[in-house]
Design a protein around this motif. Structure first.
Motif, mmCIF file in Angstrom:
data_model
loop_
_atom_site.group_PDB
_atom_site.id
_atom_site.type_symbol
_atom_site.label_atom_id
_atom_site.label_comp_id
_atom_site.label_asym_id
_atom_site.label_seq_id
_atom_site.Cartn_x
_atom_site.Cartn_y
_atom_site.Cartn_z
ATOM 1 N N ILE A 35 -39.683 29.118 -41.730
ATOM 2 C CA ILE A 35 -39.378 29.987 -40.588
ATOM 3 C C ILE A 35 -38.270 31.195 -41.399
ATOM 4 N N GLY A 36 -37.628 30.994 -42.247
ATOM 5 C CA GLY A 36 -36.565 31.927 -42.774
ATOM 6 C C GLY A 36 -37.128 32.980 -43.728
ATOM 7 N N ARG A 37 -38.585 32.886 -43.932
ATOM 8 C CA ARG A 37 -39.342 33.975 -44.692
ATOM 9 C C ARG A 37 -38.925 35.424 -44.145
ATOM 10 N N TYR A 38 -38.970 35.420 -42.873
ATOM 11 C CA TYR A 38 -38.947 36.699 -42.180
ATOM 12 C C TYR A 38 -37.864 36.690 -41.208
ATOM 13 N N ILE A 39 -37.303 35.675 -40.668
ATOM 14 C CA ILE A 39 -36.131 36.120 -39.548
ATOM 15 C C ILE A 39 -35.012 34.874 -40.038
ATOM 16 N N GLY A 40 -33.674 35.441 -39.637
ATOM 17 C CA GLY A 40 -32.448 34.840 -40.035
ATOM 18 C C GLY A 40 -32.277 33.708 -39.070
ATOM 19 N N LEU A 41 -32.990 33.163 -38.479
ATOM 20 C CA LEU A 41 -32.548 31.991 -37.289
ATOM 21 C C LEU A 41 -32.090 30.834 -38.328
ATOM 22 N N VAL A 44 -28.509 30.981 -39.374
ATOM 23 C CA VAL A 44 -27.633 31.155 -38.279
ATOM 24 C C VAL A 44 -27.430 29.515 -37.861
ATOM 25 N N ILE A 45 -28.406 28.874 -37.868
ATOM 26 C CA ILE A 45 -28.485 27.360 -37.250
ATOM 27 C C ILE A 45 -28.277 26.600 -38.631
ATOM 28 N N THR A 46 -27.023 26.191 -38.813
ATOM 29 C CA THR A 46 -26.847 25.474 -40.180
ATOM 30 C C THR A 46 -26.244 24.019 -39.796
ATOM 31 N N ASP A 47 -25.752 23.734 -38.681
ATOM 32 C CA ASP A 47 -25.304 22.332 -38.495
ATOM 33 C C ASP A 47 -25.437 22.069 -36.774
ATOM 34 N N LEU A 48 -24.974 21.151 -36.378
ATOM 35 C CA LEU A 48 -24.921 20.670 -34.868
ATOM 36 C C LEU A 48 -24.259 21.812 -34.264
ATOM 37 N N ALA A 49 -22.883 22.207 -34.568
ATOM 38 C CA ALA A 49 -22.199 23.314 -33.763
ATOM 39 C C ALA A 49 -22.941 24.345 -33.771
ATOM 40 N N SER A 50 -23.305 24.973 -34.829
ATOM 41 C CA SER A 50 -24.136 26.324 -34.813
ATOM 42 C C SER A 50 -25.296 26.143 -33.697
ATOM 43 N N ALA A 51 -26.209 25.005 -33.898
ATOM 44 C CA ALA A 51 -27.335 25.032 -33.006
ATOM 45 C C ALA A 51 -26.823 24.887 -31.652
ATOM 46 N N ARG A 52 -25.821 24.226 -31.287
ATOM 47 C CA ARG A 52 -25.259 23.957 -29.710
ATOM 48 C C ARG A 52 -24.766 25.386 -29.550
#
Length: 188
Positions: A35-41, A44-52
């Motif tokens: 997923i990270g080849r072209y987009i920064g998602l 940004v989503i590195t742990d449960l808190a950031s996903a939430r």
């Protein structure tokens, strides 16, 4: 919660909400590098808190009518997503986007899901112009834009700094009248 079938192969489109943060994080972890080849998602989503937090931001956008995020589920598992990253109803402009983990590639899931999203934006929210911003090297995403009947409008040269390099971004779009005209006629 609702689900919208994307065909007879077990694929569904469902809203992604903050209470699904653990499932969302597990999905991103499965496809992080791809997923990270072209987009920064994935950055940004590195742990449960950031996903939430990410899903909360989109819940707020949905409440404000300025964006949406939906998960693509295949055989009950979250394998990708589509979103209206921005949506300005007053101006009639929205930007759509997508991502997919490797296990779901090649099934037409993104194209089918984005069709549903654009149908909703055009028919329900009165969006006139749907944009698709894509890194010039992201051939699969460009292929989706083509399958959706979008027109390539131009290239923003070296406009996207990502992971230490500058990337060209292409802008594709479809206008509501052309979107409606290209739809298959419903069977009577």
């Amino acid at each position: 919660m609702f689900a919208r079938s994307l065909g007879d192969d077990g694929a569904e489109l469902r809203p992604l909400e903050p209470w699904q943060a653990a499932e969302f994080l597990a999905h991103i972890d499965r496809g992080r590098e791809f997923i990270g080849r072209y987009i920064g998602l994935p950055d940004v989503i590195t742990d449960l808190a950031s996903a939430r937090e990410y899903l909360r931001t989109y819940a707020e956008k949905a409440a404000a009518d300025t964006g949406r995020v939906h998960g693509i589920h295949w055989d009950g598992e979250l394998v990708g997503g589509v979103l209206l990253r921005t949506m300005d109803v007053a101006r009639g402009i929205a930007e759509a986007g997508c991502w997919l983990e490797p296990s779901a590639v090649g099934r037409g899931l993104v194209t089918r899901a984005v069709r549903v999203l654009i149908d909703w934006a055009v028919d329900e929210r009165g969006i006139h112009r749907v944009e698709w911003w894509v890194a010039s090297r992201n051939e699969p995403s460009i292929a989706v834009a083509r399958r959706l009947g979008m027109s390539r409008e131009g290239v923003l040269r070296e406009s996207y700094p990502y992971r230490g390099k500058r990337h060209d971004m292409e802008i594709w779009s479809v206008l509501a009248p052309q979107w409606r005209a290209a739809r298959p006629t419903p069977a009577v």
